[in-house]
Design a protein around this motif. Structure first.
Motif, PDB file in Angstrom:
ATOM      1  N   LEU A   1       0.842  -1.195   0.000  1.00  0.00           N
ATOM      2  CA  LEU A   1       0.000   0.000   0.000  1.00  0.00           C
ATOM      3  C   LEU A   1       0.882   1.251   0.000  1.00  0.00           C
ATOM      4  CD1 LEU A   1      -2.715  -1.007   2.625  1.00  0.00           C
ATOM      5  CD2 LEU A   1      -3.013  -0.820   0.149  1.00  0.00           C
ATOM      6  N   PRO A   2       0.434   2.312  -0.625  1.00  0.00           N
ATOM      7  CA  PRO A   2       1.236   3.552  -0.617  1.00  0.00           C
ATOM      8  C   PRO A   2       1.326   4.133   0.785  1.00  0.00           C
ATOM      9  CG  PRO A   2      -0.953   3.937  -1.539  1.00  0.00           C
ATOM     10  CD  PRO A   2      -0.817   2.445  -1.385  1.00  0.00           C
ATOM     11  N   GLY A   3       2.484   4.694   1.152  1.00  0.00           N
ATOM     12  CA  GLY A   3       2.669   5.288   2.465  1.00  0.00           C
ATOM     13  C   GLY A   3       1.995   6.639   2.565  1.00  0.00           C
ATOM     14  N   LYS A   4       1.874   7.131   3.794  1.00  0.00           N
ATOM     15  CA  LYS A   4       1.286   8.450   4.008  1.00  0.00           C
ATOM     16  C   LYS A   4       2.308   9.523   3.644  1.00  0.00           C
ATOM     17  CE  LYS A   4      -1.933   7.153   7.696  1.00  0.00           C
ATOM     18  NZ  LYS A   4      -2.321   7.387   9.102  1.00  0.00           N
ATOM     19  N   LYS A   5       1.871  10.529   2.948  1.00  0.00           N
ATOM     20  CA  LYS A   5       2.754  11.613   2.551  1.00  0.00           C
ATOM     21  C   LYS A   5       2.988  12.553   3.722  1.00  0.00           C
ATOM     22  CE  LYS A   5       3.332  15.282  -0.870  1.00  0.00           C
ATOM     23  NZ  LYS A   5       2.722  16.004  -2.017  1.00  0.00           N
ATOM     24  N   ILE A   6       4.270  12.807   4.011  1.00  0.00           N
ATOM     25  CA  ILE A   6       4.631  13.732   5.083  1.00  0.00           C
ATOM     26  C   ILE A   6       4.938  15.083   4.462  1.00  0.00           C
ATOM     27  CG2 ILE A   6       6.263  14.222   6.943  1.00  0.00           C
ATOM     28  CD1 ILE A   6       6.663  11.219   7.238  1.00  0.00           C
ATOM     29  N   THR A   7       4.128  16.070   4.815  1.00  0.00           N
ATOM     30  CA  THR A   7       4.308  17.409   4.260  1.00  0.00           C
ATOM     31  C   THR A   7       5.295  18.193   5.111  1.00  0.00           C
ATOM     32  OG1 THR A   7       2.008  17.386   3.486  1.00  0.00           O
ATOM     33  CG2 THR A   7       3.138  19.526   3.574  1.00  0.00           C
ATOM     34  N   PRO A   8       6.356  18.706   4.523  1.00  0.00           N
ATOM     35  CA  PRO A   8       7.317  19.496   5.310  1.00  0.00           C
ATOM     36  C   PRO A   8       6.645  20.711   5.933  1.00  0.00           C
ATOM     37  CG  PRO A   8       8.177  19.006   3.103  1.00  0.00           C
ATOM     38  CD  PRO A   8       6.729  18.622   3.101  1.00  0.00           C
ATOM     39  N   ALA A   9       7.071  21.039   7.145  1.00  0.00           N
ATOM     40  CA  ALA A   9       6.497  22.203   7.838  1.00  0.00           C
ATOM     41  C   ALA A   9       6.978  23.493   7.187  1.00  0.00           C
ATOM     42  CB  ALA A   9       6.913  22.173   9.302  1.00  0.00           C
TER      43      ALA A   9
ATOM     44  N   PHE B   1       5.045  31.160   3.821  1.00  0.00           N
ATOM     45  CA  PHE B   1       6.500  31.160   3.788  1.00  0.00           C
ATOM     46  C   PHE B   1       7.007  29.825   3.235  1.00  0.00           C
ATOM     47  CE2 PHE B   1       5.185  34.191   6.969  1.00  0.00           C
ATOM     48  CZ  PHE B   1       5.966  35.290   6.624  1.00  0.00           C
ATOM     49  N   PRO B   2       8.270  29.781   2.776  1.00  0.00           N
ATOM     50  CA  PRO B   2       8.812  28.547   2.187  1.00  0.00           C
ATOM     51  C   PRO B   2       8.768  27.401   3.185  1.00  0.00           C
ATOM     52  CG  PRO B   2      10.307  30.405   1.840  1.00  0.00           C
ATOM     53  CD  PRO B   2       9.256  30.877   2.787  1.00  0.00           C
ATOM     54  N   ARG B   3       8.748  26.177   2.641  1.00  0.00           N
ATOM     55  CA  ARG B   3       8.750  24.986   3.492  1.00  0.00           C
ATOM     56  C   ARG B   3      10.165  24.463   3.651  1.00  0.00           C
ATOM     57  NH1 ARG B   3       3.943  23.086   4.866  1.00  0.00           N
ATOM     58  NH2 ARG B   3       2.144  24.067   3.884  1.00  0.00           N
ATOM     59  N   GLU B   4      10.397  23.777   4.766  1.00  0.00           N
ATOM     60  CA  GLU B   4      11.720  23.234   5.040  1.00  0.00           C
ATOM     61  C   GLU B   4      12.108  22.260   3.939  1.00  0.00           C
ATOM     62  OE1 GLU B   4      12.464  21.761   8.894  1.00  0.00           O
ATOM     63  OE2 GLU B   4      11.372  23.357   9.906  1.00  0.00           O
ATOM     64  N   GLY B   5      13.362  22.297   3.542  1.00  0.00           N
ATOM     65  CA  GLY B   5      13.850  21.379   2.517  1.00  0.00           C
ATOM     66  C   GLY B   5      13.608  21.876   1.124  1.00  0.00           C
ATOM     67  N   LYS B   6      12.968  23.050   0.953  1.00  0.00           N
ATOM     68  CA  LYS B   6      12.679  23.598  -0.374  1.00  0.00           C
ATOM     69  C   LYS B   6      13.444  24.891  -0.582  1.00  0.00           C
ATOM     70  CE  LYS B   6       8.156  21.557  -1.121  1.00  0.00           C
ATOM     71  NZ  LYS B   6       6.783  21.807  -1.575  1.00  0.00           N
TER      72      LYS B   6
END
Length: 345
Positions: free
Chosen positions: A97-105, A340-345
């Motif tokens: 099954l596909p995993g849950k998507k974690i959205t960067p804060a 504002f920008p997200r972490e990792g972006k």
């Protein structure tokens, strides 16, 4: 009577062995071994027996009770293991099954600006010293030329923990500690962190806010060094065309002292509602280190001089992003933070 006992034993053993799950087994246990169950009901028949037979019959009833308890325990263990196996079979994880998507804060604007300011000063060769938020009165006031009963202590209405401990009102205590750790040594440092004052919260004031203070001490340091430093900071922080303006002011730890304005980024210095038609916006306070502060912290004012400055982190962020209320930094409003920008972006 013995025949009744044997018949009950056979029926109980057969029922226990045929129990299909723990629920059925529990009901059987109640039926046979409860206080008013079938086994204990045999004890009521003792009164029907002659006295010489009562002891032997009572002993056989107790033996039956112990035997059935052992039989129930063994069956319970078997059924429990089977229930666990069945549960594992029915609750298997499907790893396909596909995993849950974690959205960067989202990045917090306070942290964005704080990190950017620190990076600018690191590029100029400054050391970073954070210090502690609970500070001694000695380092927060006295060693910065703010003795007891000095009016400046009224200006910085303070959260006291005890007679000698307080929540720092600025990050300057870190500078006093560095000077006292190695008196007479050159210093080039910034002190970022939170500070606390008993201000009434409104759109431009908060009882807690962020500050970055800088200190340079060496031989032959003058106001020109301060102006060049702040010019470079402002141009890197805002734009290459930004200009700095000094206005005379007063701080007990610097002499002379200045308020520092930066040309308005909205109108380029022409005048607009943001800068109240002046073309400039105040961003920090600064000045040449007061000789009394140098002497209090182990430096010879005849040999050493220096400059210091203090910048409000939220104030710079409000100018950069056009934020109209300092309380937005502390309200955890995702509608605000998601801009504002997200972490990792």
């Amino acid at each position: 009577m013995s025949q009744d006992l044997d018949k009950l034993k056979q029926e109980a053993i057969a029922a226990i062995e045929s129990a299909s799950d723990l629920g059925v087994l529990k009901k059987l246990h109640q039926e046979y071994l409860a206080r008013r169950g079938l086994v204990m009901s045999l004890m009521a028949k003792l009164r029907e027996l002659p006295n010489e037979e009562k002891r032997a019959f009572g002993q056989k009833v107790n033996e039956l009770k112990v035997m059935l308890q052992d039989a129930f325990s063994e069956k319970e263990e078997v059924l429990g293991e089977q229930a666990l196996i069945d549960k594992l079979e029915t609750e298997k994880l499907d790893l396909t099954l596909p995993g849950k998507k974690i959205t960067p804060a989202p990045m917090h604007p306070f942290q964005i600006i704080k990190d950017e300011m620190i990076t600018i000063f690191l590029g100029m060769g400054y050391n970073v010293v954070e210090g502690t938020e609970v500070e001694e009165d000695l380092f927060n006031f006295t060693l910065l030329n703010i003795p007891e009963n000095h009016p400046a202590r009224d200006m910085q209405d303070t959260f006291y923990i005890s007679d000698t401990l307080l929540l720092r009102t600025h990050t300057s205590p870190s500078q006093a500690r560095v000077m006292n750790e190695n008196p007479g040594a050159p210093v080039k440092m910034i002190s970022p962190g939170k500070v606390y004052r008993r201000d009434e919260d409104d759109n431009t004031h908060s009882h807690q806010f962020g500050q970055i203070e800088g200190l340079v001490i060496d031989k032959d340091i003058n106001l020109g060094h301060l102006q060049a430093t702040l010019n470079l900071f402002v141009q890197k922080m805002f734009s290459k065309t930004a200009k700095v303006r000094f206005r005379s002011s007063y701080f007990p730890f610097t002499e002379p002292s200045v308020e520092v304005d930066v040309s308005c980024h909205h109108c380029g210095g022409k005048g607009c509602p943001t800068c109240k038609q002046t073309g400039y916006i105040e961003i920090l306070g600064a000045g040449i280190v007061n000789p009394q502060v140098l002497e209090l912290n182990g430096y010879d004012p005849a040999l050493y001089s220096g400059f210091a400055f203090g910048i409000g982190i939220e104030r710079v962020a409000m100018l950069r992003y056009g934020i109209d209320d300092i309380r937005r930094f502390y309200q955890n409003d995702l509608r605000f933070l998601n801009s504002f920008p997200r972490e990792g972006k």
